[in-house]
Design a protein around this motif. Structure first.
Motif, mmCIF file in Angstrom:
data_model
loop_
_atom_site.group_PDB
_atom_site.id
_atom_site.type_symbol
_atom_site.label_atom_id
_atom_site.label_comp_id
_atom_site.label_asym_id
_atom_site.label_seq_id
_atom_site.Cartn_x
_atom_site.Cartn_y
_atom_site.Cartn_z
ATOM 1 N N GLY A 285 -32.971 -31.246 25.155
ATOM 2 C CA GLY A 285 -32.653 -31.255 26.580
ATOM 3 C C GLY A 285 -33.845 -31.118 27.488
ATOM 4 N N ALA A 286 -34.932 -30.507 27.012
ATOM 5 C CA ALA A 286 -36.135 -30.381 27.836
ATOM 6 C C ALA A 286 -36.682 -31.761 28.190
ATOM 7 N N MET A 287 -36.825 -32.602 27.174
ATOM 8 C CA MET A 287 -37.337 -33.947 27.392
ATOM 9 C C MET A 287 -36.325 -34.803 28.148
ATOM 10 N N LYS A 288 -35.042 -34.624 27.821
ATOM 11 C CA LYS A 288 -34.014 -35.430 28.476
ATOM 12 C C LYS A 288 -33.929 -35.114 29.967
ATOM 13 N N ALA A 289 -33.972 -33.829 30.321
ATOM 14 C CA ALA A 289 -33.922 -33.458 31.736
ATOM 15 C C ALA A 289 -35.132 -34.006 32.482
ATOM 16 N N ALA A 290 -36.305 -33.906 31.858
ATOM 17 C CA ALA A 290 -37.527 -34.375 32.495
ATOM 18 C C ALA A 290 -37.507 -35.882 32.733
ATOM 19 N N LEU A 291 -36.928 -36.625 31.789
ATOM 20 C CA LEU A 291 -36.972 -38.087 31.877
ATOM 21 C C LEU A 291 -35.716 -38.712 32.481
ATOM 22 N N VAL B 293 -35.003 -48.600 33.316
ATOM 23 C CA VAL B 293 -35.701 -49.065 32.110
ATOM 24 C C VAL B 293 -35.491 -48.075 30.971
ATOM 25 N N LEU B 294 -35.649 -46.784 31.283
ATOM 26 C CA LEU B 294 -35.433 -45.748 30.279
ATOM 27 C C LEU B 294 -34.011 -45.803 29.735
ATOM 28 N N GLN B 295 -33.040 -45.913 30.646
ATOM 29 C CA GLN B 295 -31.639 -45.916 30.235
ATOM 30 C C GLN B 295 -31.293 -47.180 29.452
ATOM 31 N N PHE B 296 -31.868 -48.310 29.838
ATOM 32 C CA PHE B 296 -31.568 -49.562 29.134
ATOM 33 C C PHE B 296 -32.108 -49.523 27.709
ATOM 34 N N SER B 297 -33.326 -49.005 27.551
ATOM 35 C CA SER B 297 -33.870 -48.884 26.198
ATOM 36 C C SER B 297 -33.080 -47.841 25.415
ATOM 37 N N GLY B 298 -32.579 -46.813 26.151
ATOM 38 C CA GLY B 298 -31.715 -45.827 25.512
ATOM 39 C C GLY B 298 -30.439 -46.453 24.991
ATOM 40 N N ALA B 299 -29.927 -47.446 25.723
ATOM 41 C CA ALA B 299 -28.727 -48.155 25.279
ATOM 42 C C ALA B 299 -28.988 -48.870 23.958
ATOM 43 N N ALA B 300 -30.187 -49.452 23.827
ATOM 44 C CA ALA B 300 -30.540 -50.122 22.568
ATOM 45 C C ALA B 300 -30.618 -49.112 21.426
ATOM 46 N N GLY B 301 -31.231 -47.958 21.688
ATOM 47 C CA GLY B 301 -31.314 -46.921 20.668
ATOM 48 C C GLY B 301 -29.943 -46.401 20.279
ATOM 49 N N THR B 302 -29.091 -46.256 21.277
ATOM 50 C CA THR B 302 -27.727 -45.801 21.039
ATOM 51 C C THR B 302 -26.969 -46.770 20.149
ATOM 52 N N PHE B 303 -27.109 -48.053 20.435
ATOM 53 C CA PHE B 303 -26.380 -49.073 19.683
ATOM 54 C C PHE B 303 -26.875 -49.181 18.246
ATOM 55 N N PHE C 142 -44.085 -36.784 20.506
ATOM 56 C CA PHE C 142 -45.289 -37.612 20.641
ATOM 57 C C PHE C 142 -45.167 -38.574 21.824
ATOM 58 N N LEU C 143 -43.989 -39.118 22.024
ATOM 59 C CA LEU C 143 -43.784 -40.022 23.152
ATOM 60 C C LEU C 143 -43.866 -39.272 24.488
ATOM 61 N N MET C 144 -43.342 -38.049 24.528
ATOM 62 C CA MET C 144 -43.437 -37.250 25.748
ATOM 63 C C MET C 144 -44.887 -36.896 26.045
ATOM 64 N N LEU C 145 -45.656 -36.611 25.007
ATOM 65 C CA LEU C 145 -47.077 -36.318 25.172
ATOM 66 C C LEU C 145 -47.813 -37.526 25.753
ATOM 67 N N LEU C 146 -47.457 -38.707 25.285
ATOM 68 C CA LEU C 146 -48.043 -39.931 25.838
ATOM 69 C C LEU C 146 -47.683 -40.094 27.308
ATOM 70 N N PHE C 147 -46.431 -39.863 27.637
ATOM 71 C CA PHE C 147 -45.954 -40.072 29.009
ATOM 72 C C PHE C 147 -46.704 -39.206 30.013
ATOM 73 N N PRO D 35 -43.888 -49.242 29.154
ATOM 74 C CA PRO D 35 -43.654 -49.344 27.707
ATOM 75 C C PRO D 35 -43.399 -47.996 27.032
ATOM 76 N N VAL D 36 -44.021 -46.935 27.540
ATOM 77 C CA VAL D 36 -43.778 -45.612 26.965
ATOM 78 C C VAL D 36 -42.348 -45.167 27.268
ATOM 79 N N LEU D 37 -41.868 -45.461 28.480
ATOM 80 C CA LEU D 37 -40.488 -45.135 28.820
ATOM 81 C C LEU D 37 -39.501 -45.934 27.972
ATOM 82 N N ILE D 38 -39.849 -47.167 27.656
ATOM 83 C CA ILE D 38 -38.990 -47.991 26.793
ATOM 84 C C ILE D 38 -38.833 -47.343 25.417
#
Length: 389
Positions: free
Chosen positions: A222-228, A252-262, A286-291, A301-304
């Motif tokens: 939830g820490a990362m989810k709330a932040a993003l 963009v974040l949510q759309f890529s999330g839809a792909a991950g969800t599927f 690691f992705l949050m550290l990049l962001f 691309p990092v948000l994707i």
């Protein structure tokens, strides 16, 4: 169940997923317009985080709603909830003060609870032995909604201003009318099965290890989810990005999330729920550290990637809950949603508090460590859980 209940009913799964899409499109209106509301009503980041908590408070009643849904025709909830959510969220822009704004958000939370408790039970019923795949369709609807929601509300703001976004309501009203004709005869639980039910208290105690494990994953994730999600537009506008750029980034974040969800549900059907959760929990920090250490065009691309791995845990956790063999499916789902509410809300408020106290940059850096703590929780997760002993 008859012999056809093991088959994947694609038509009904898709219909329910479209209902999820409709409902959650309007639920996604809050975060994109938070920067405008903060400026217009003079609210703090902590108060903004509390709005999301207020929206989730009705989820405390989810176990009770689950008990009710286990006994009556649950399609009524699915039909009416999008209508109520549509009206409450479309009128956010007309809020003259924080009290009215909070009330509208609270009403949308009530309708969301009435929708999300029974709908996964229907998905399980129509998914047969492919529960992971069914939950992926269902969660895909929700994540696509979170992509469409920001674009729809910001388009409304551009066309009519914040106070004119009530004009978006007819879309949701029409959707509820369609859902009435599609769902009015749907029934899952049969009266003759009720005597098989064990005590709800016993079921809860037997599944407490499952709920605590899921709670730990949700809390640290939830820490990362709330932040993003809830704070992303505010974070980006604070970095001199336009409100439109912030909204597009969220979409963009949510759309890529839809792909991950599927992708995650069917993958967990094949390799196991725990393995998918572990993969996501390792990659997310690691992705949050990049962001937090990049800027400019590299953010997209990092948000994707972040969206893909952050949201892929949703259908896997939901499938884990519905892997439990029980005729109290709505109750179990209701308890899960209450657990989800509690742990996610605590972290959302914590992130807002830290942002007010230490600034957004330091808080976002702290979420890297917090999200990494989900890894040991997943490692201690059991392969399966039982509602009976």
């Amino acid at each position: 169940m008859n012999k056809n209940d093991d088959k994947f009913n694609a038509k009904n799964v898709i219909i329910i997923s479209l209902a999820h899409l409709t409902h959650d499109t309007y639920s996604a209106f809050l975060a994109p317009i938070l920067p405008i509301l903060i400026d217009q009503l003079g609210i703090t980041l902590f108060m903004a985080g509390m709005l999301d908590v207020v929206r989730r408070v009705p989820q405390l009643l989810n176990p009770l709603l689950g008990m009710i849904a286990d006994r009556i025709r649950i399609s009524v909830f699915i039909i009416l909830a999008p209508l109520v959510t549509t009206l409450s969220m479309s009128f956010l822009g007309l809020s003259p003060n924080v009290i009215v704004l909070t009330a509208l958000v609270f009403v949308s939370g009530i309708s969301a609870a009435f929708f999300h408790v029974p709908s996964p039970v229907l998905i399980k019923h129509f998914s047969g032995n492919k529960i992971g795949q069914g939950m992926s369709f269902y969660m895909l609807g929700g994540e696509l909604a979170r992509t469409l929601g920001p674009l729809l509300i910001l388009s409304g703001v551009s066309l009519w201003g914040l106070q004119g976004t009530w004009r978006l309501a007819p879309l949701g009203i029409a959707a509820s009318l369609v859902l009435f004709f599609q769902f009015r005869k749907v029934r899952v639980h049969k009266p003759e099965r009720r005597e098989e039910s064990k005590g709800y208290g016993k079921t809860f105690i037997n599944l407490l290890p499952l709920f605590l494990t899921i709670g730990g994953i949700i809390f640290f994730r939830g820490a990362m989810k709330a932040a993003l999600t809830i704070y992303l537009p505010t974070y980006l506008t604070g970095k001199d990005q336009s409100i439109w750029m912030a909204g597009i980034s969220l979409s963009v974040l949510q759309f890529s999330g839809a792909a991950g969800t599927f992708a995650a549900g069917p993958l967990s059907d094949r390799i196991g729920r725990k393995k998918v959760l572990l993969i996501a929990s390792i990659i997310n920090p690691f992705l949050m550290l990049l962001f937090v250490n990049i800027s400019g065009v590299l953010v997209i691309p990092v948000l994707i990637l972040s969206g893909f791995f952050l949201f892929m845990t949703g259908p896997v956790i939901l499938a884990t809950v519905h892997d439990v063999k029980s005729d109290q499916g709505a109750f179990i789902n209701g308890v899960y949603m209450t657990v989800n509410f509690f742990f996610a809300s605590v972290m959302t408020v914590l992130v807002g508090f830290l942002a007010d106290r230490f600034g957004m940059d330091r808080t976002y850096s702290a979420t890297v460590l917090l999200s990494a703590l989900a890894i040991p929780v997943v490692l201690f997760m059991k392969k399966s859980y039982s509602a009976t002993r």
